[in-house]
Design an enzyme around this catalytic site. Structure first.
Site, mmCIF file in Angstrom:
data_model
loop_
_atom_site.group_PDB
_atom_site.id
_atom_site.type_symbol
_atom_site.label_atom_id
_atom_site.label_comp_id
_atom_site.label_asym_id
_atom_site.label_seq_id
_atom_site.Cartn_x
_atom_site.Cartn_y
_atom_site.Cartn_z
ATOM 1 N N GLY A 48 21.952 17.064 -28.444
ATOM 2 C CA GLY A 48 22.590 18.015 -29.349
ATOM 3 C C GLY A 48 21.531 18.934 -29.921
ATOM 4 N N GLN A 53 17.790 25.250 -35.610
ATOM 5 C CA GLN A 53 16.635 24.628 -34.946
ATOM 6 C C GLN A 53 15.950 25.568 -33.959
ATOM 7 O OE1 GLN A 53 19.016 20.928 -33.926
ATOM 8 N NE2 GLN A 53 16.957 20.096 -34.133
ATOM 9 N N CYS A 91 15.692 13.563 -33.628
ATOM 10 C CA CYS A 91 15.991 14.983 -33.800
ATOM 11 C C CYS A 91 14.866 15.800 -33.171
ATOM 12 C CB CYS A 91 16.107 15.291 -35.289
ATOM 13 S SG CYS A 91 16.489 16.998 -35.655
ATOM 14 N N LEU A 92 15.225 16.847 -32.442
ATOM 15 C CA LEU A 92 14.205 17.675 -31.786
ATOM 16 C C LEU A 92 13.280 18.339 -32.800
ATOM 17 C CD1 LEU A 92 16.391 19.311 -28.978
ATOM 18 C CD2 LEU A 92 14.785 17.414 -28.751
ATOM 19 N N HIS A 133 25.644 14.819 -36.967
ATOM 20 C CA HIS A 133 24.220 15.168 -37.085
ATOM 21 C C HIS A 133 24.038 16.684 -37.006
ATOM 22 C CE1 HIS A 133 19.814 14.344 -35.944
ATOM 23 N NE2 HIS A 133 19.973 15.643 -35.725
ATOM 24 N N GLU A 134 24.695 17.312 -36.034
ATOM 25 C CA GLU A 134 24.504 18.756 -35.827
ATOM 26 C C GLU A 134 25.170 19.579 -36.933
ATOM 27 O OE1 GLU A 134 22.222 19.415 -33.894
ATOM 28 O OE2 GLU A 134 22.215 17.579 -32.704
ATOM 29 N N HIS A 137 23.009 19.825 -39.857
ATOM 30 C CA HIS A 137 21.965 20.858 -39.729
ATOM 31 C C HIS A 137 22.458 22.203 -40.282
ATOM 32 C CE1 HIS A 137 18.502 19.251 -37.615
ATOM 33 N NE2 HIS A 137 19.246 18.680 -36.688
HETATM 34 CO CO CO Z 1 18.685 17.261 -35.340
#
Ligand code: CO
Length: 169
Positions: A48, A53, A91-92, A133-134, A137
C-alpha cells in the site's frame, strides 16, 4: 514510461504529518499519479502507499486488493467492525520498523475509482488493515502513533536513527 519510481518521503518529513486535501476532479494528472504510485509501491515491495508519501498532499491511496493494486480517491471509512485484530505493520516511510498494531477486522469503504465512479466496498483482514493504514496517512497519522507505549519504547532508537539520517540528507 521507463522509470516511474517516485521519491518516497521518509519520517520525519513534515508532509507525513499534514492532513491531505480532497481531490476535486479525477483528471489525467490524477490517473497518471495513480499509475506512478502503483509502480513506486511495487518497486519498493510495498502492499500500500499514499500520496503524501510521494510528496503530494492529496487524498489518494493505493491498496493491494484481491485483484492487485488499485487506486482509491477520497477514500472514507464508513463503518468499522467492533472486532479487532492485531497484525504486524511496516511502512515505506519508516524503513526497518515493524510493529504489531490493533485494527478493525472489517471495514466498509466509500471511495472514487480512477474512472471517476463512486464505489462502496467491504474489506477484511489484511486488506482492511491496508485501507486503515493508508487512510491514516491522509490524516497525517503514522502507524507508530497507533502502537502502545511499550512497543514505541522498543523502536525509540530506530526512530532517532531515521531522524538523524533525515537531518543529514
Ligand atoms: Co505507511
Amino acid at each position: 514510461m521507463k522509470n516511474a519510481k517516485l521519491k518516497i518521503r521518509k519520517y520525519p518529513d513534515q508532509i507525513l504529518k499534514k492532513k491531505c486535501e480532497e481531490v476535486k476532479e479525477v483528471n489525467e494528472e490524477i490517473k497518471k499519479l495513480i499509475f506512478y504510485m502503483i509502480d513506486t509501491m511495487k518497486k519498493s515491495d510495498g502492499v500500500g502507499i499514499s500520496a503524501p508519501q510521494v510528496g503530494i498532499s492529496q487524498r489518494i491511496i493505493i491498496v493491494t486488493t484481491e485483484n492487485g493494486p488499485k487506486g482509491f480517491i477520497n477514500p472514507k471509512i464508513m463503518e468499522k467492525s467492533k472486532i479487532t485484530e492485531v497484525g504486524q505493520e511496516g511502512c515505506l516511510s519508516l524503513p526497518g520498523i515493524f510493529l504489531n498494531i490493533k485494527r478493525a477486522k472489517e471495514v466498509k469503504i466509500e471511495a472514487v475509482e480512477d474512472s471517476g465512479k463512486k464505489i462502496y466496498l467491504k474489506a477484511q483482514g489484511l486488506i482492511a488493515r491496508i485501507f486503515q493504514h493508508e487512510i491514516d496517512h491522509l490524516d497525517g497519522v503514522l502507524f507508530v502513533g497507533r502502537a502502545d507505549f511499550w512497543q514505541r519504547l522498543k523502536i525509540k532508537n530506530k526512530l532517532k536513527n531515521l531522524e538523524n539520517q533525515f537531518s543529514k540528507s
